[in-house]
Design a protein around this motif. Structure first.
Motif, PDB file in Angstrom:
ATOM      1  N   SER C   5     102.947  30.015  59.135  1.00  0.00           N
ATOM      2  CA  SER C   5     101.817  30.878  59.483  1.00  0.00           C
ATOM      3  C   SER C   5     102.096  32.316  59.075  1.00  0.00           C
ATOM      4  O   SER C   5     103.244  32.771  59.086  1.00  0.00           O
ATOM      5  CB  SER C   5     101.540  30.814  60.984  1.00  0.00           C
ATOM      6  N   ARG C   6     101.072  33.007  58.703  1.00  0.00           N
ATOM      7  CA  ARG C   6     101.187  34.409  58.300  1.00  0.00           C
ATOM      8  C   ARG C   6     101.009  35.336  59.502  1.00  0.00           C
ATOM      9  O   ARG C   6     100.901  36.546  59.351  1.00  0.00           O
ATOM     10  CB  ARG C   6     100.137  34.712  57.226  1.00  0.00           C
ATOM     11  N   PHE C   7     100.944  34.730  60.686  1.00  0.00           N
ATOM     12  CA  PHE C   7     100.735  35.504  61.911  1.00  0.00           C
ATOM     13  C   PHE C   7     101.803  35.152  62.938  1.00  0.00           C
ATOM     14  O   PHE C   7     102.344  34.044  62.954  1.00  0.00           O
ATOM     15  CB  PHE C   7      99.347  35.199  62.508  1.00  0.00           C
ATOM     16  N   ARG C   8     102.060  36.132  63.807  1.00  0.00           N
ATOM     17  CA  ARG C   8     102.948  35.919  64.953  1.00  0.00           C
ATOM     18  C   ARG C   8     102.057  35.959  66.183  1.00  0.00           C
ATOM     19  O   ARG C   8     101.289  36.914  66.363  1.00  0.00           O
ATOM     20  CB  ARG C   8     103.959  37.051  64.986  1.00  0.00           C
ATOM     21  N   THR C   9     102.099  34.912  66.989  1.00  0.00           N
ATOM     22  CA  THR C   9     101.254  34.889  68.179  1.00  0.00           C
ATOM     23  C   THR C   9     102.024  35.485  69.349  1.00  0.00           C
ATOM     24  O   THR C   9     103.156  35.089  69.619  1.00  0.00           O
ATOM     25  CB  THR C   9     100.817  33.449  68.498  1.00  0.00           C
ATOM     26  N   LEU C  10     101.411  36.474  70.000  1.00  0.00           N
ATOM     27  CA  LEU C  10     102.061  37.133  71.131  1.00  0.00           C
ATOM     28  C   LEU C  10     102.334  36.119  72.245  1.00  0.00           C
ATOM     29  O   LEU C  10     101.493  35.249  72.511  1.00  0.00           O
ATOM     30  CB  LEU C  10     101.169  38.247  71.681  1.00  0.00           C
ATOM     31  N   GLU C  12     101.779  35.343  75.283  1.00  0.00           N
ATOM     32  CA  GLU C  12     100.991  35.676  76.459  1.00  0.00           C
ATOM     33  C   GLU C  12     100.935  34.456  77.365  1.00  0.00           C
ATOM     34  O   GLU C  12     100.989  33.324  76.891  1.00  0.00           O
ATOM     35  CB  GLU C  12      99.571  36.102  76.053  1.00  0.00           C
ATOM     36  N   VAL C  32      90.580  30.121  72.043  1.00  0.00           N
ATOM     37  CA  VAL C  32      90.574  30.583  70.652  1.00  0.00           C
ATOM     38  C   VAL C  32      89.672  29.677  69.808  1.00  0.00           C
ATOM     39  O   VAL C  32      89.305  28.582  70.223  1.00  0.00           O
ATOM     40  CB  VAL C  32      91.996  30.623  70.030  1.00  0.00           C
ATOM     41  N   THR C  33      89.315  30.165  68.634  1.00  0.00           N
ATOM     42  CA  THR C  33      88.501  29.340  67.743  1.00  0.00           C
ATOM     43  C   THR C  33      89.384  28.367  66.977  1.00  0.00           C
ATOM     44  O   THR C  33      90.613  28.544  66.900  1.00  0.00           O
ATOM     45  CB  THR C  33      87.738  30.208  66.720  1.00  0.00           C
ATOM     46  N   ALA C  36      91.253  30.237  64.291  1.00  0.00           N
ATOM     47  CA  ALA C  36      92.445  30.955  64.753  1.00  0.00           C
ATOM     48  C   ALA C  36      93.601  29.972  64.925  1.00  0.00           C
ATOM     49  O   ALA C  36      94.739  30.248  64.518  1.00  0.00           O
ATOM     50  CB  ALA C  36      92.148  31.673  66.065  1.00  0.00           C
ATOM     51  N   VAL C  39      95.003  29.012  61.375  1.00  0.00           N
ATOM     52  CA  VAL C  39      95.878  29.967  60.688  1.00  0.00           C
ATOM     53  C   VAL C  39      97.116  30.294  61.522  1.00  0.00           C
ATOM     54  O   VAL C  39      98.097  30.804  60.999  1.00  0.00           O
ATOM     55  CB  VAL C  39      95.137  31.260  60.256  1.00  0.00           C
ATOM     56  N   ALA C  40      97.083  29.972  62.823  1.00  0.00           N
ATOM     57  CA  ALA C  40      98.302  30.124  63.629  1.00  0.00           C
ATOM     58  C   ALA C  40      99.294  29.012  63.307  1.00  0.00           C
ATOM     59  O   ALA C  40     100.488  29.148  63.551  1.00  0.00           O
ATOM     60  CB  ALA C  40      97.956  30.106  65.119  1.00  0.00           C
ATOM     61  N   GLY C  43     100.069  28.635  56.983  1.00  0.00           N
ATOM     62  CA  GLY C  43      99.663  29.678  56.052  1.00  0.00           C
ATOM     63  C   GLY C  43      99.097  29.079  54.770  1.00  0.00           C
ATOM     64  O   GLY C  43      98.756  29.776  53.830  1.00  0.00           O
ATOM     65  N   MET C  60      86.513  35.227  59.423  1.00  0.00           N
ATOM     66  CA  MET C  60      86.688  35.024  60.871  1.00  0.00           C
ATOM     67  C   MET C  60      85.446  35.361  61.687  1.00  0.00           C
ATOM     68  O   MET C  60      85.510  35.451  62.910  1.00  0.00           O
ATOM     69  CB  MET C  60      87.872  35.861  61.410  1.00  0.00           C
TER      70      MET C  60
END
Lengths: 374, 461, 105
Positions: C5-10, C12, C32-33, C36, C39-40, C43, C60
């Motif tokens: 993934s090109r994202f880091r999920t916080l 939470e 989340v959708t 989302a 892409v989480a 990538g 998005m």
């Protein structure tokens, strides 16, 4: 640079105008096509792409035969366009259905086909299928379809690629296509020839002029002494998202474009020049589609639109030579796709008077003379 | 549902502000919005983020007041509702959960907001290239932070997102800006007026200071964007800056070239549109109250011309006052008196816009990209193919569309119309080009759903 | 090709939902959708165009239609406009959708 006057000017760069232009170019003429504005009413950019004979001319033998000639000429014509333009118009002439949900309409159409067959003689080819036979042949057909006619002669092309192929063919043959050249008025010149006044102020002089401007002909025909009055007829259509697989049929109201989208249409309404799509008709078209082929229910419509057919008073083509102003011709019809192979061949002979075309006399506008006088 | 006086399409700042003022004035308001929560894109998920994701900043958090004001008995907010057609009446046709219905009201407010300006360059379709605003939506709605990202393009949103990423602990790898020193210089005559929007201006300078402090490498006057994918799926981003070719490898390339009004619904509704040369976009024509040439239809917010969230809220209030007046709830004197505050707010909010428009214009290479660039993402049509169709004589959107299917896919031209206009304008900047026609359904709708549409009363013959 | 993934999920706290992506069980935060969540998790592409070009969720916000995937058997679903539900079956798409669901390839 000295500008030579083009010998023949075509007013209208839609399917009809470009077909006629192509025929004249193939006959060795110099041709210029004047096309209107981007947002003009353009039947050629909103049509269904059918090459269709079923029922056509059932009450007018010349039209039945003219249409059948055109159907026979399509394969060679599509090949010719491919060679000239490099564009494949996706001709698929493997037969087409007319579906019915109302038994009395089914019976009435059979009567029309029977009548049409008397004009066509041995060329008539159609069959009638009742609902159950149809569902045996094609299991996806909905239970409310009571029957269908089928003709192996019918087919379709990709209408937008066909338009572009015609334009590119005309250009490849040396024809000059000027877009954004709206003709405002036509002034026949005293010694012969015509001055075409463009909306932007330019004037184009020409020895011969062929009026193929669709609904735009309505305001120009009188300038050339023609009496034909064309009228708009609104047709509404839907197009869906593209499908990877193929629908098992082609019908006059539901067809799958070669690129995958399903087009649904066939409505007729008198709405003047209003070409907006309407909610009720959109719903009606969708109902028709899912009635005929229920699996379409989850396929999404991406766009609806309205387009204006160009209708002569009796709905048949008009091929007329001006008696008041020799050198002026009127060509108009609402079957610009089906009849294109003939418009791009036989009509050139007729315009150039190179060989007698007796068949075309039936399409002269003198048939409207009585009603016009009244 | 009770009789509705006003249907609001879009629950962003303009729609929310209109709803609150109209409901307090006694109108029954139906608010239809595609998203699961009110807020629009700018305040997306703001109420859900009350106690978290502080990195999104104060200006974002302030949007919660608009959401809270929706809690009024006169307001019915329907989430996940996609409006796909408007008829005279006005009558709104909308879809929710696979079922469509029509609702009529004396007034409809179109507050459908903006979209990011399509920023095409070779490689913009690759996974790993994304609008910066899209990444921001993921930050707001899913707490997802871009990893190893390059921010590229121009405009204030780029700075805001960079600052949010810094505060979230995931700063951009590099900032690559396209605006030039000459453009900045050319924008300075607009600065005096921008001083009326001083807080906004200072906020912008604060963002830039934050980016400097975080030591994010920065290029300006960059051009010649080109992205390719590496074997491992990273993005190789090349461009020209500082007089030579540059190349960066990153996990994510986030681009931004400003926003443009989303006009599908306003065009499909038959409202007249005009070209806003300073913003490089079409917008619906409207008067000082947001009223359009179509009976019963008002517009407000970025969908009526880009002005930002504060301008949108002010414009929404003005539209609400005009609708209250037309509904006989307030006199025109009262309307005018009450409008003074909103008009002042609107003036302040818009004061900075001419400066921003001039300082951060979309570069020519985005408006009319190189031949190899995909222009229409749906139908996979290249700029070269469009130029060829123009060479064959096409003079407007429609001829290109019918020649190439450009704009005929499911997005209906949202991702290519702006670029088509740029290509049509090449070498003939003064030729008027009509806005492309928008047809319903403005979002795809299943045949079965359309077929099931019921019509409560027959139209008179 | 598997791309991280090109994202880091916080990290939470909050509820999560279970879904499957191309048959593989996966987890995402509630609310989340689908886009989302996609892409989480990857990538890489989530859709291939008719011409075979790789695409994934882009805008998005419901504008670009590049996030079309098959959700619970319905092809061409806009992932960014669909909230991820517990137990959802999500499949990437290759080529055009077919008439009775599914897709080419």
């Amino acid at each position: 640079m000295q500008q030579r006057t083009p010998e023949i000017t075509i007013i209208g760069g839609g399917l009809v105008g470009l077909s006629v232009a192509l025929g004249l170019l193939l006959a060795g003429q110099r041709v210029r096509v004047l096309d209107g504005a981007d947002n003009d009413a353009r039947a050629s950019q909103g049509n269904f792409g059918l090459i269709w004979g079923q029922g056509k001319g059932w009450d007018f033998a010349p039209y039945a035969n003219w249409t059948m000639d055109a159907l026979a000429a399509w394969p060679a014509f599509a090949q010719q366009l491919q060679e000239l333009s490099g564009i494949d118009v996706a001709l698929d002439q493997s037969g087409g259905y007319e579906f019915f949900t109302d038994p009395s309409e089914f019976d009435a159409f059979e009567a029309e086909l029977t009548q049409q067959a008397t004009h066509l003689g041995h060329r008539a080819r159609y069959e009638m299928l009742n609902g159950d036979d149809l569902r045996c042949q094609m299991p996806g057909i909905g239970p409310d379809v009571v029957g269908a006619s089928f003709s192996p002669c019918d087919g379709h092309v990709n209408p937008l690629r066909f338009l572009r192929a015609l334009r590119c063919s005309v250009q490849a043959m040396g024809g000059r296509v000027t877009m954004g050249a709206t003709v405002a008025t036509i002034r026949p010149q005293p010694g012969g020839g015509f001055a075409l006044a463009l909306a932007d102020g330019d004037v184009v002089n020409t020895e011969q002029v062929v009026l193929c401007a669709g609904l735009g002909s309505a305001s120009l025909a009188g300038d050339l002494g023609f009496i034909t009055q064309v009228k708009p007829q609104l047709g509404e259509l839907l197009i869906t998202e593209k499908l990877g697989d193929r629908l098992p049929f082609l019908s006059s109201t539901i067809r799958q474009v070669d690129e995958g989208g399903v087009q649904i249409g066939g409505t007729k309404a008198d709405a003047g020049l209003d070409d907006r799509e309407s909610l009720r008709v959109m719903a009606k078209l969708a109902q028709h589609a899912v009635t005929v082929f229920p699996a379409l229910a989850d396929v999404r419509v991406v766009r609806a639109w309205g387009a204006l057919r160009v209708m002569s008073p009796d709905g048949y083509p008009v091929y007329a030579k001006s008696t008041a102003h020799p050198g002026a011709f009127l060509v108009t019809c609402h079957s610009g796709v089906t009849l294109a192979p003939l418009h791009a061949s036989v009509l050139a002979d007729w315009i150039l008077n190179t060989s007698p075309i007796p068949d075309l006399e039936a399409f002269d506008e003198c048939r409207f003379a009585l009603s016009h006088a009244a | 549902m009770a009789e509705v006086d006003l249907i609001i399409i879009g629950a962003g700042p303009a729609g929310m502000s209109t709803a609150a003022v109209a409901a307090r004035g006694g109108l029954q308001v139906l608010m239809l919005d595609e998203q699961p929560q009110p807020g629009g894109q700018i305040y997306r998920n703001v109420a859900q983020n009350r106690a978290k994701r502080g990195f999104l900043g104060q200006a974002y958090a302030a949007g919660v007041d608009l959401v809270d004001a929706l809690d009024h008995p006169g307001i019915t907010h329907v989430a996940g509702a996609t409006v796909w057609r408007l008829d005279k009446g006005p009558q709104v046709t909308w879809s929710r959960g696979g079922k469509s219905q029509t609702t009529s009201a004396a007034h409809v407010l179109l507050a459908t907001g903006a979209q990011e300006r399509p920023a095409p360059f070779p490689g913009w379709t690759l996974p790993g290239v994304m609008p910066a605003g899209a990444a921001q939506i993921l930050m707001k709605t899913a707490g997802m932070l871009p990893k190893d990202a390059v921010l590229a393009g121009s405009g204030p949103l780029l700075y805001l997102i960079a600052a949010q990423m810094i505060d979230a602990g995931s700063p951009p790898q590099t900032l690559v800006e396209t605006q030039t020193f000459t453009q900045m210089l050319g924008a300075t005559p607009h600065l005096p007026r921008a001083l009326f929007g001083l807080p906004t201006l200072l906020k912008g300078l604060g963002l830039i200071a934050k980016i400097r402090k975080a030591a994010v490498p920065r290029y300006t006057a960059a051009s010649g964007f080109h992205a390719t994918a590496t074997e491992s799926g990273k993005i190789q981003f090349s461009f020209r800056a500082k007089g030579r070719a540059q190349s960066l490898t990153c996990g994510l390339l986030l681009t931004h070239q400003g926003v443009i009004p989303g006009t599908h619904i306003t065009r499909a509704a038959g409202i007249a549109h005009e070209w806003n040369a300073a913003q490089g976009a079409f917008q619906p024509q409207h008067d000082l109250w947001g009223e359009t040439d179509q009976p019963g239809l008002h517009v407000a917010g970025d969908g009526a011309g880009i002005g930002g969230a504060e301008a949108a809220a002010a414009a929404g209030e003005l539209a609400a006052l005009n609708i209250l007046c037309q509904s006989g709830r307030i006199s025109s004197d009262t309307r005018n008196q009450r409008a003074a505050h909103a008009r002042a707010a609107l003036f302040r909010a818009r004061a900075i816009r001419p400066f921003l428009d001039a300082a951060y214009p979309p570069p020519a290479e985005i408006l009319a990209p190189t031949d190899e660039t995909i222009v229409c993402r749906c139908e996979e049509v290249s700029a070269g193919a469009v130029r060829q169709a123009i060479g064959e004589g096409a003079q407007g959107h429609r001829q290109i569309k019918t020649s190439l299917r450009c704009g005929m896919g499911p997005c209906q031209g949202r991702m290519c119309d702006a670029t088509l206009r740029g290509l049509l304008s090449e070498g003939r900047a003064n030729r008027p080009i009509s806005p492309p026609r928008a047809r319903s359904p403005i979002k795809p709708i299943a045949l079965g759903e359309l077929a099931a549409l019921s019509f409560p009363q027959e139209e008179p013959a | 090709m598997n791309v991280a993934s090109r994202f880091r999920t916080l990290p939470e706290t909050g509820e999560s939902v279970q879904f499957t992506l191309d048959g593989v069980p996966a987890t995402a935060p509630a609310g989340v959708t689908v886009a989302a969540a996609l892409v989480a998790h990857t990538g890489a592409w989530t859709r291939q165009t008719a011409q075979g070009a790789p695409r994934t969720a882009y805008c998005m916000m419901g504008v670009c239609f590049d996030c079309l995937v098959e959700v619970d058997g319905t092809p061409n679903t806009q992932a960014c406009m669909t909230l991820l539900g517990d137990g959802m079956t999500v499949r990437r798409q290759t080529g055009l959708r077919n008439l009775n669901g599914g897709h080419d390839g």
